[in-house]
Design an enzyme around this catalytic site. Structure first.
Site, PDB file in Angstrom:
ATOM      1  N   HIS A  31      95.246 -57.146 -52.291  1.00 14.06           N
ATOM      2  CA  HIS A  31      95.447 -56.616 -50.853  1.00 14.06           C
ATOM      3  C   HIS A  31      94.525 -57.410 -49.835  1.00 14.06           C
ATOM      4  O   HIS A  31      93.453 -57.351 -49.563  1.00 14.06           O
ATOM      5  CB  HIS A  31      94.719 -55.245 -50.711  1.00 14.06           C
ATOM      6  CG  HIS A  31      95.475 -54.213 -51.562  1.00 14.06           C
ATOM      7  ND1 HIS A  31      95.073 -54.136 -52.929  1.00 14.06           N
ATOM      8  CD2 HIS A  31      96.294 -53.118 -51.169  1.00 14.06           C
ATOM      9  CE1 HIS A  31      95.870 -53.003 -53.410  1.00 14.06           C
ATOM     10  NE2 HIS A  31      96.525 -52.433 -52.497  1.00 14.06           N
ATOM     11  N   HIS A  71      90.467 -50.947 -52.024  1.00 14.56           N
ATOM     12  CA  HIS A  71      91.462 -51.958 -52.097  1.00 14.56           C
ATOM     13  C   HIS A  71      91.309 -53.479 -51.644  1.00 14.56           C
ATOM     14  O   HIS A  71      91.668 -54.525 -51.964  1.00 14.56           O
ATOM     15  CB  HIS A  71      92.934 -51.494 -51.790  1.00 14.56           C
ATOM     16  CG  HIS A  71      92.813 -51.019 -50.114  1.00 14.56           C
ATOM     17  ND1 HIS A  71      92.288 -49.983 -49.804  1.00 14.56           N
ATOM     18  CD2 HIS A  71      93.075 -51.665 -49.124  1.00 14.56           C
ATOM     19  CE1 HIS A  71      92.356 -49.595 -48.430  1.00 14.56           C
ATOM     20  NE2 HIS A  71      92.780 -50.907 -48.073  1.00 14.56           N
ATOM     21  N   LEU A 121      91.072 -43.069 -52.639  1.00 16.69           N
ATOM     22  CA  LEU A 121      90.754 -43.250 -51.264  1.00 16.69           C
ATOM     23  C   LEU A 121      89.971 -41.723 -50.985  1.00 16.69           C
ATOM     24  O   LEU A 121      90.297 -40.765 -51.542  1.00 16.69           O
ATOM     25  CB  LEU A 121      91.967 -43.355 -50.275  1.00 16.69           C
ATOM     26  CG  LEU A 121      92.431 -44.813 -50.362  1.00 16.69           C
ATOM     27  CD1 LEU A 121      93.935 -44.802 -49.578  1.00 16.69           C
ATOM     28  CD2 LEU A 121      91.364 -45.709 -49.580  1.00 16.69           C
ATOM     29  N   ASP A 160      92.241 -46.233 -42.697  1.00 17.80           N
ATOM     30  CA  ASP A 160      93.181 -44.906 -42.318  1.00 17.80           C
ATOM     31  C   ASP A 160      93.567 -43.927 -43.700  1.00 17.80           C
ATOM     32  O   ASP A 160      93.421 -42.729 -43.501  1.00 17.80           O
ATOM     33  CB  ASP A 160      94.443 -45.395 -41.857  1.00 17.80           C
ATOM     34  CG  ASP A 160      94.693 -46.142 -40.696  1.00 17.80           C
ATOM     35  OD1 ASP A 160      94.069 -45.293 -39.748  1.00 17.80           O
ATOM     36  OD2 ASP A 160      94.982 -47.189 -40.459  1.00 17.80           O
ATOM     37  N   HIS A 265      99.638 -55.624 -46.445  1.00 16.84           N
ATOM     38  CA  HIS A 265      98.615 -54.928 -47.139  1.00 16.84           C
ATOM     39  C   HIS A 265      98.268 -54.809 -48.545  1.00 16.84           C
ATOM     40  O   HIS A 265      97.151 -55.216 -48.876  1.00 16.84           O
ATOM     41  CB  HIS A 265      99.121 -53.342 -46.706  1.00 16.84           C
ATOM     42  CG  HIS A 265      98.333 -52.317 -47.030  1.00 16.84           C
ATOM     43  ND1 HIS A 265      97.994 -51.876 -48.435  1.00 16.84           N
ATOM     44  CD2 HIS A 265      97.656 -51.461 -46.355  1.00 16.84           C
ATOM     45  CE1 HIS A 265      97.058 -50.807 -48.505  1.00 16.84           C
ATOM     46  NE2 HIS A 265      96.705 -50.505 -47.110  1.00 16.84           N
ATOM     47  N   GLU A 414      84.802 -28.039 -52.649  1.00 16.59           N
ATOM     48  CA  GLU A 414      84.379 -28.538 -54.230  1.00 16.59           C
ATOM     49  C   GLU A 414      84.595 -30.051 -54.310  1.00 16.59           C
ATOM     50  O   GLU A 414      83.636 -30.703 -55.084  1.00 16.59           O
ATOM     51  CB  GLU A 414      85.321 -27.724 -55.144  1.00 16.59           C
ATOM     52  CG  GLU A 414      85.233 -26.379 -55.261  1.00 16.59           C
ATOM     53  CD  GLU A 414      86.168 -25.437 -54.313  1.00 16.59           C
ATOM     54  OE1 GLU A 414      86.247 -24.103 -54.444  1.00 16.59           O
ATOM     55  OE2 GLU A 414      86.631 -26.111 -53.365  1.00 16.59           O
ATOM     56  N   HIS A 476      92.660 -17.254 -61.189  1.00 15.12           N
ATOM     57  CA  HIS A 476      91.609 -17.705 -61.201  1.00 15.12           C
ATOM     58  C   HIS A 476      91.098 -17.991 -62.532  1.00 15.12           C
ATOM     59  O   HIS A 476      89.872 -17.955 -63.012  1.00 15.12           O
ATOM     60  CB  HIS A 476      90.285 -16.653 -60.600  1.00 15.12           C
ATOM     61  CG  HIS A 476      90.663 -16.696 -59.332  1.00 15.12           C
ATOM     62  ND1 HIS A 476      91.581 -16.856 -58.232  1.00 15.12           N
ATOM     63  CD2 HIS A 476      89.405 -16.631 -58.354  1.00 15.12           C
ATOM     64  CE1 HIS A 476      91.216 -16.780 -57.174  1.00 15.12           C
ATOM     65  NE2 HIS A 476      90.115 -16.895 -56.965  1.00 15.12           N
TER      66      HIS A 476
END
Length: 669
Positions: A31, A71, A121, A160, A265, A414, A476
């Site tokens: 990248h 990246h 990400l 982003d 990119h 979490e 659950h």
């Protein structure tokens, strides 16, 4: 395009760019666009603000730098090489190749100077929040007037993509609430993602979003060094809010045909475009991986500056040790993760009790004892403190008004909790734990995986571990979760059968440093077993052991299981004895630990000669064949659960002691 930079600055920034595009081109993979676009911001940060020592990458009081946009790894690798870390130019040339120290995405523990593994990400963003939390806690706990022993920033570059991932919103909300003023992120606002313009899917006002989350936000031209400098200084002066510096940048900066395009990119520019880019940047050489002497000399001032900063801190630490020896020893032990060697003396022992207690409840009792003897333990729950039993009495709440508190309210977050635990562990000085229901391991699984991949010893306390949850029903009730967590390399899954197993499972979790530990605990009560020298609870640390042996040298059959189902095997043993079938019961709370035992021990517990074996676990049977063999039977739940009182569910799913008896009779006969 804005310049506002000296000729030397321009030379240095373009050195970063050309190294990055040359490495990506040589690898024919990578990248290039992000390193080209964020070179200006990263250069200013690393040369004017970042406190680090290339000769001592693990220096405790260094600033942490996280490339959440992993990246763009060549940006970081270029900076590490240029500023003098032990990362040779040949490693840059070997980018993305087998055995190199420059993998496609940064990996903690592999490359000197890489603070955390990034690439998925949002993980870096949230991990940095944990690092900033650790800094604040340790500063509050150990700093004294005139002795800022813990005093550093956590910086990061985010993209982003980081901000689109939900974990970043969770983590940003928590960071703003906690007023983590020493957390500073530079946002690469280049308006391009892999598919094209971010307008395709991302049109929110990022500034307003972070303002709402109680962050300090600044918009700048990400190529203007004066603005980058001013914004970073302003962020440093803001002590009650984390800062997001929104850097408007051009992805692929300098490329005549691919700047501001998705084409830069995630793919090499191409040999022709690399040549044209260097011409456009007025680059000084046609040689690949060229580093001008002036640029290298400027970057390498980091070595001398870092050594000076490190020595100043060492001098401060020496004075601190004289003035506050107990505190200094405590901090040193915390940083080195020193643990007491007398666990047997303080771990609670629970008397045999047919009624017993839920393992989540015994875990709470054990945790209370541990925190009195292991001062590094800090943690909490994702809004399930009472259910997870993760509260530490008389230890305060970690908050903006008291960072010394050891109880953390993560809120219903979490995923961010998991990543924050990783950040706290990576920072060093804290042994972090976090609680939720086992079913919600789905929500923090990416963070658990990063912990496993990076060998981070975070501890996850996961309760309500099976269909034993009962009336809350299949939404659950975890089914496949144990198998999926056990399948994750370097992850220690601990599912204790009674209160005493809980105590020694906690010991195993604290001493395990190859990756994360997951404590899997019941909601419902389970009996506490009678203990003798033959079945002492310390055997838990071997992963599997004989809980109740047969009268014969070689049993007729072996019953085995983990957690709340082990007592059903014990009941089955008694019923089978009435039928003159003599069986052994094996408790297997931690498969990973049992695999590590020598062959003689494993054979002593599960001899090959005994092929009549039955396992029981109120979860997916996947994986049990390893232990029951091809002739044995794995009893479990290979469908989703149901809503009813838990005993009714066990009966309807065929997971009672009577069901075990029937299976054993079939195998023996």
């Amino acid at each position: 395009m804005s310049s506002k930079k000296s000729s030397l600055d321009e030379l240095c920034v373009n050195t970063i760019r050309t190294l990055s595009i040359d490495a990506v081109q040589a690898a024919e993979s990578g990248h290039p666009g992000m390193p080209m676009g964020m070179a200006d911001a990263a250069y200013v940060l690393w040369t004017k603000f970042l406190k680090h020592d290339p000769a001592n990458p693990r220096w405790y009081n260094r600033d942490r730098f996280i490339l959440s946009a992993g990246h763009g790894s060549m940006l970081l690798y270029s900076l590490l090489h240029l500023t003098g870390y032990d990362l040779s130019l040949q490693e840059l040339k070997d980018f993305r190749q087998w055995g190199s120290l420059t993998p496609g995405h940064p990996e903690y523990g592999l490359t000197p100077g890489v603070e955390t593994t990034t690439g998925p990400l949002g993980q870096g963003f949230a991990t940095g929040v944990g690092m900033a939390m650790a800094e604040r806690h340790l500063a509050a706990k150990y700093n004294k007037d005139g002795f800022p022993i813990t005093d550093h920033y956590t910086y990061g570059i985010v993209s982003d993509g980081d901000l689109m991932e939900g974990i970043s919103q969770e983590a940003a909300s928590l960071a703003g609430h906690l007023e983590l003023g020493k957390l500073i992120y530079l946002y690469d606002d280049n308006e391009i993602s892999i598919d094209g313009s971010t307008d395709l899917a991302f049109t929110e006002d990022v500034e307003q979003r972070f303002d709402a989350a109680k962050w300090h936000t600044i918009k700048i031209d990400g190529h203007n060094h004066a603005e980058i400098t001013r914004a970073t200084e302003e962020a440093q002066q803001e002590t009650e809010r984390p800062s997001l510096i929104i850097c408007r940048t051009h992805i692929g900066y300098g490329s005549p045909n691919k700047q501001d395009s998705a084409a830069s990119h995630g793919a090499p520019l191409g040999e022709d475009e690399v040549r044209k880019t260097k011409e456009n940047l007025n680059w000084v050489s046609e040689e690949k991986f060229h580093i001008p002497d002036k640029a290298l000399s400027h970057f390498r001032t980091a070595i001398e500056d870092g050594a000076e900063a490190y020595q100043q801190w060492q001098d401060l630490l020496a004075s601190y040790e004289e003035e506050y020896p107990d505190n200094a020893n405590g901090l040193r032990d915390a940083i080195n993760r020193e643990l007491p060697d007398n666990f047997e003396e303080f771990l609670p022992e629970f008397e045999a009790d047919e009624k017993g207690m839920a393992t989540r409840a015994s875990s709470g009792k054990v945790l209370q004892t541990l925190t009195e003897n292991v001062p590094q333990l800090v943690g909490g729950s994702a809004d399930l403190t009472g259910s997870n039993k993760t509260w530490i009495d008389d230890a305060g709440i970690f908050s903006a008004s008291d960072y010394s508190g050891r109880n953390i309210h993560f809120g219903v977050r979490e995923h961010a909790m998991g990543a924050a635990l990783n950040g706290m562990a990576l920072h060093e000085g804290i042994i972090p734990y976090g609680g939720t229901f086992l079913i919600f391991s789905d929500y923090c699984r990416p963070a658990i995986r990063i912990a496993a991949l990076s060998h981070i010893p975070s501890i996850f306390v996961m309760t309500h571990d099976s269909i034993g949850l009962g009336e809350d029903g299949p939404t659950h009730q975890p089914i496949e979760h144990l198998a999926s967590l056990r399948a994750m390399p370097y992850t220690l899954v601990l599912r204790p059968a009674d209160a005493n197993e809980v105590a020694w499972c906690w010991k195993s979790a604290l001493t395990y440093t190859e990756g994360p530990s997951v404590m899997v605990l019941t909601r419902q009560n389970v009996p506490t077993f009678e203990r003798t020298e033959a079945n002492k609870s310390q055997n838990v640390t071997r992963g599997g052991y004989i809980l109740a042996n047969s009268e014969k040298d070689q049993p007729d059959a072996i019953l085995m299981g983990s957690g709340s189902e082990v007592y059903r095997a014990m009941e089955a043993k008694e019923k089978l004895a009435e039928k003159d079938i003599d069986v052994r019961v094996v408790s297997m709370p931690a498969w990973e630990l049992f695999r590590k035992q020598d062959e003689d021990y494993r054979q002593s517990v599960l001899p090959d000669e005994v092929t009549a074996r039955v396992s029981i676990e109120a979860a997916a049977t996947f994986g049990w064949k390893e232990w029951v063999g091809t002739k044995g039977t794995a009893m479990g739940v290979d469908r989703f659960g149901a809503s009813a009182p838990y005993e009714d569910i066990f009966e309807n799913f065929g997971l009672t002691s009577d069901d075990m008896v029937e299976e054993v009779i079939k195998l023996v006969e």
